[in-house]
Design an enzyme around this catalytic site. Structure first.
Site, PDB file in Angstrom:
ATOM      1  N   GLN A 135       0.835  -1.203   0.000  1.00 45.70           N
ATOM      2  CA  GLN A 135       0.000   0.000   0.000  1.00 45.70           C
ATOM      3  C   GLN A 135       0.867   1.249   0.000  1.00 45.70           C
ATOM      4  O   GLN A 135       0.526   2.257  -0.634  1.00 45.70           O
ATOM      5  CB  GLN A 135      -0.923   0.009   1.217  1.00 45.70           C
ATOM      6  CG  GLN A 135      -1.864   1.203   1.251  1.00 45.70           C
ATOM      7  CD  GLN A 135      -2.853   1.201   0.106  1.00 45.70           C
ATOM      8  OE1 GLN A 135      -3.559   0.220  -0.121  1.00 45.70           O
ATOM      9  NE2 GLN A 135      -2.919   2.310  -0.639  1.00 45.70           N
ATOM     10  N   ASP A 220      -6.704   5.686   8.293  1.00 44.06           N
ATOM     11  CA  ASP A 220      -7.142   4.306   8.055  1.00 44.06           C
ATOM     12  C   ASP A 220      -8.288   4.032   9.021  1.00 44.06           C
ATOM     13  O   ASP A 220      -8.547   4.821   9.937  1.00 44.06           O
ATOM     14  CB  ASP A 220      -5.967   3.341   8.284  1.00 44.06           C
ATOM     15  CG  ASP A 220      -6.241   1.920   7.791  1.00 44.06           C
ATOM     16  OD1 ASP A 220      -7.269   1.711   7.110  1.00 44.06           O
ATOM     17  OD2 ASP A 220      -5.432   1.023   8.089  1.00 44.06           O
ATOM     18  N   ARG A 288      -2.380   0.540  -6.689  1.00 39.42           N
ATOM     19  CA  ARG A 288      -1.976  -0.773  -6.177  1.00 39.42           C
ATOM     20  C   ARG A 288      -1.628  -1.699  -7.341  1.00 39.42           C
ATOM     21  O   ARG A 288      -0.645  -2.442  -7.289  1.00 39.42           O
ATOM     22  CB  ARG A 288      -3.108  -1.391  -5.336  1.00 39.42           C
ATOM     23  CG  ARG A 288      -3.308  -0.795  -3.960  1.00 39.42           C
ATOM     24  CD  ARG A 288      -2.214  -1.178  -2.974  1.00 39.42           C
ATOM     25  NE  ARG A 288      -2.114  -2.628  -2.807  1.00 39.42           N
ATOM     26  CZ  ARG A 288      -2.881  -3.335  -1.970  1.00 39.42           C
ATOM     27  NH1 ARG A 288      -3.801  -2.735  -1.223  1.00 39.42           N
ATOM     28  NH2 ARG A 288      -2.713  -4.639  -1.850  1.00 39.42           N
TER      29      ARG A 288
END
Length: 304
Positions: A135, A220, A288
């Site tokens: 990530q 997050d 990604r």
């Protein structure tokens, strides 16, 4: 094959190799959009070992290996002897004798370390409880595309000192930026990791102070996979740590904000920021694919 290269944390590649990966990822993204041929590894097989489920990880690695001309094999605990108690070391020896590269998404970081130690092919950490380096490749690629090199910049992490936060600590060292971590007491990242990077990483309690003048804000989810029972307690602890327009206003005028997804709108990030037309979160998610293609290319060529 002797001593394959692995990617278990960002520290497994040096800063020059990491920078080269980002540049190659941007090039591969451009090639892909132009319809250029990228199938340079026909017949190559990627084993994808999942103990933790994921949307982005599976789609990006499976699509990426297909675009490179190979094949990706999805393995869940129900599909392998790993789920029935076979030692990791034994599975590593067997699986690596039949495939060209392995990707693992699991719980304990020691699992990927033990697997890599007994694997004859490259092993990629696609997430553990401690680190999420793939990530970070996507995040660093996204910043490079939109704002140029991140070296010398200031990054603000808002929220839990989790695997993403710990990978940002490694990234601060490898990509040469300052990192401010805003988290409530008791939710700090690993103390040893903080101490080892004390020259460029600091922990503060006030998210507004951490965001002041920052070039990049990142967050997050408050409760990661396996922490569902702590959800309500974490919601109380992290309530003041939402990434929103008010916090972004304190950052640098051209600051970006990122989220690795999945996002809980109204919790760690406001719906306004998630759905803003100028957000780079969706570029970050797409990257990604391209960053991991560049990574697989690098590792496969290194052991050719």
């Amino acid at each position: 094959m002797a001593n394959p290269r692995h990617f278990l944390t960002l520290k497994d590649l040096n800063p020059q190799e990491l920078q080269g990966l980002l540049e190659r990822a941007i090039e591969m993204k451009r090639e892909h959009r132009a319809g250029r041929e990228q199938r340079q590894f026909p017949g190559a097989v990627l084993a994808m070992i999942f103990a933790k489920s994921s949307t982005r990880t599976r789609v990006s690695f499976e699509a990426g290996m297909a675009q490179l001309g190979g094949h990706a094999m999805f393995l869940s605990p129900q599909d392998t002897q790993l789920g029935r108690g076979e030692p990791v070391e034994d599975s590593a020896r067997v699986i690596s004798s039949m495939v060209d590269i392995v990707m693992i998404r699991t719980f304990g970081h020691d699992i990927v370390e033990r697997f890599a130690a007994h694997s004859s092919v490259p092993v990629i950490n696609a997430l553990t409880d401690d680190y999420h380096p793939c990530q970070l490749l996507a995040d660093m690629q996204t910043y490079l595309e939109h704002r140029g090199p991140i070296a010398g910049r200031t990054v603000c992490w808002v929220g839990d000192g989790n695997n993403m936060c710990q990978s940002y600590i490694n990234a601060a060292a490898q990509f040469d930026f300052q990192l401010r971590i805003a988290c409530p007491e008791g939710y700090e990242p690993d103390a040893g990791l903080l101490k080892a990077h004390g020259d460029r990483v600091s922990v503060v309690r006030d998210p507004k102070a951490a965001a002041e003048g920052a070039d990049l804000l990142v967050t997050d989810v408050w409760a990661s996979m396996g922490q569902e029972e702590e959800q309500r307690e974490r919601e109380r602890a992290f309530a003041p740590y939402q990434l929103n327009r008010e916090l972004l206003a304190l950052a640098a005028p051209d600051a970006l904000y990122m989220h690795c997804l999945p996002a809980h709108r109204g919790e760690e990030i406001s719906a306004e920021l998630m759905d803003a037309p100028d957000t780079v979160v969706w570029d970050e998610a797409e990257n990604r694919l391209h960053a991991q293609k560049a990574l697989m290319e690098f590792l496969l060529k290194a052991c050719a």
